[in-house]
Design a protein around this motif. Sequence first.
Motif, mmCIF file in Angstrom:
data_model
loop_
_atom_site.group_PDB
_atom_site.id
_atom_site.type_symbol
_atom_site.label_atom_id
_atom_site.label_comp_id
_atom_site.label_asym_id
_atom_site.label_seq_id
_atom_site.Cartn_x
_atom_site.Cartn_y
_atom_site.Cartn_z
ATOM 1 N N SER A 144 54.297 -11.513 -21.860
ATOM 2 C CA SER A 144 54.934 -10.307 -21.335
ATOM 3 C C SER A 144 56.394 -10.571 -20.983
ATOM 4 C CB SER A 144 54.178 -9.803 -20.105
ATOM 5 O OG SER A 144 54.348 -10.677 -19.004
ATOM 6 N N ARG A 145 56.698 -11.777 -20.568
ATOM 7 C CA ARG A 145 58.074 -12.106 -20.197
ATOM 8 C C ARG A 145 58.972 -12.283 -21.410
ATOM 9 N NH1 ARG A 145 57.457 -16.588 -15.328
ATOM 10 N NH2 ARG A 145 56.086 -15.362 -13.993
ATOM 11 N N ARG B 129 56.230 -21.202 -22.956
ATOM 12 C CA ARG B 129 57.074 -21.560 -21.806
ATOM 13 C C ARG B 129 58.520 -21.781 -22.237
ATOM 14 N NH1 ARG B 129 52.414 -24.651 -20.401
ATOM 15 N NH2 ARG B 129 51.378 -23.770 -18.587
ATOM 16 N N MET C 102 45.095 -15.284 -19.080
ATOM 17 C CA MET C 102 45.959 -14.641 -18.091
ATOM 18 C C MET C 102 47.324 -15.317 -18.048
ATOM 19 S SD MET C 102 43.322 -13.860 -14.941
ATOM 20 C CE MET C 102 42.062 -12.579 -15.086
ATOM 21 N N LEU C 103 47.313 -16.640 -18.154
ATOM 22 C CA LEU C 103 48.574 -17.380 -18.173
ATOM 23 C C LEU C 103 49.394 -17.017 -19.405
ATOM 24 C CD1 LEU C 103 50.568 -19.646 -17.387
ATOM 25 C CD2 LEU C 103 49.053 -21.244 -18.587
ATOM 26 N N THR C 104 48.754 -17.054 -20.576
ATOM 27 C CA THR C 104 49.495 -16.759 -21.805
ATOM 28 C C THR C 104 49.943 -15.308 -21.849
ATOM 29 O OG1 THR C 104 47.426 -16.397 -23.005
ATOM 30 C CG2 THR C 104 48.373 -18.595 -23.113
ATOM 31 N N ASP C 105 49.131 -14.391 -21.300
ATOM 32 C CA ASP C 105 49.540 -12.986 -21.251
ATOM 33 C C ASP C 105 50.799 -12.816 -20.410
ATOM 34 O OD1 ASP C 105 47.514 -12.149 -22.869
ATOM 35 O OD2 ASP C 105 46.274 -11.278 -21.280
ATOM 36 N N GLU C 106 50.849 -13.531 -19.291
ATOM 37 C CA GLU C 106 52.028 -13.451 -18.427
ATOM 38 C C GLU C 106 53.258 -13.986 -19.154
ATOM 39 O OE1 GLU C 106 54.514 -12.882 -15.144
ATOM 40 O OE2 GLU C 106 52.533 -12.072 -15.622
ATOM 41 N N LEU C 107 53.099 -15.105 -19.837
ATOM 42 C CA LEU C 107 54.224 -15.673 -20.577
ATOM 43 C C LEU C 107 54.649 -14.749 -21.713
ATOM 44 C CD1 LEU C 107 53.066 -19.408 -20.731
ATOM 45 C CD2 LEU C 107 54.883 -18.454 -19.311
#
Length: 455
Positions: A131-132, A281, A124-129
């Motif tokens: 997507s950005r 990141r 979920m963390l990597t997906d959010e990153l």
Amino acid sequence: MTARVLIVDDILANVRLLEAKLAAEYFEVLTAMNGADALEAVNRAKPDIVLLDVMMPGIDGVEVCRRIKANPATQHIPVVMITALDQPEDRVRGLEAGADDFLTKPVNDLALFCRVKGLVRLKMLTDELRSRTGGDPLGLANGAAPGPGGHGGRILLIDNRTTGADRIRGILAGKHEVTLATSQQEAAEAYAQGDRGFELIIVNLDIEGSDGMRICSQLKTMEQTRQTPILIIVGPDDHQRLLRTLDMGVNDYLIRPVDRQELHARVVTQIRRHRYTEQLRLSVRASLELAVTDALTGLYNRRYLESQLASLIDQAVNRGKLVSVLTLDVDYFKSVNDTYGHDAGDRVLQDVAGRIRAAVRSVDLACRVGGEEFVVVLPDTDLKTAGRVGERIRKAVASKPFNPGPGCFLTITASLGVSAIAAAQDTADDLLKRADQALYRAKREGRNRVISAAA
């Protein structure tokens, strides 16, 4: 937490058992009975995690894993290998194929849910990153090499049991750089002294004279260690503390006695994963910077100026404070491009930006708004003081020759216009318009001067 889980096994009873366990925890479950169907399901359904049996006819689990991890579109999906083989080398073979973890049959419920929830949380963390950054932050879809490896890592080992600590260091020596800390205080000192930080922290949960769980909790709350993966070492029956530390955010665990190959594999997996998320990141940070900064000069761009100036004016009006704006145009800049070329012109603009940056405060917003045009926003500054700042910038530009190329030295000047809030109803456009009018006047009156707009 819920997620889409793909279960791959050629034995229907195994599939149904795992499906029942995960469905009871409200996971959405997909199934496949062979390697070919598994690859098709991964590409079609994009699950959040794959539970993959090793021993299958045709394309076995190791090869399926290898293909998932070799595909830029799916390599970020966590894969957990499930095997009936209890030999360490067989388990490690799956991890070396790119698997993120493994489970041994019969699957222990505690291990199953710990592994699945931990890996889904990470995805979920990597997906959010991702997507950005447009989904392909590292250029993998364009043929770039796969994500970073996990060798040569910088590891902090927190343990004061001499025998166990020496064994861990001995196993990892030569492949990783291991720093030993025998207490939380020593760990903090190690972090303070390190230039690059650590990529993995290994904590013996049974450290003598300290609470290993509290150490993990502190590591997860400290700014410098919050994103660093933690691998704990626990006793074979220590299920209660294991669950609690995993809930804290601990990333992985090893059961004593620690197997040499499993230690290597888990360390490499955690470091590789950490490096990948750090690259994400950095990519997000770079994307954000590109969105608000001018690529040539590193100053803020017009978009950032427009978003910030209106806000600063509103704050100043509401609090009875001042805001001034300074506009700058490089004199006769077109002749620099025409005579010396655009590369030389770019270097002049970069040098002008550097001189502007050096002449203003850190709270001031220095922006390049296009071509040879610059704007500086000066919070808490009246018109007279802003004029002095403009004069300081003018002198910084004119006082020292520019050197845009070998043997080329140019005298460059700039014209500046200054305005300040004159009434409560002033807008950003009002300030910029008055500053531009003052700038045009400076050009008409001979350039290389600062003109302040009438209030």
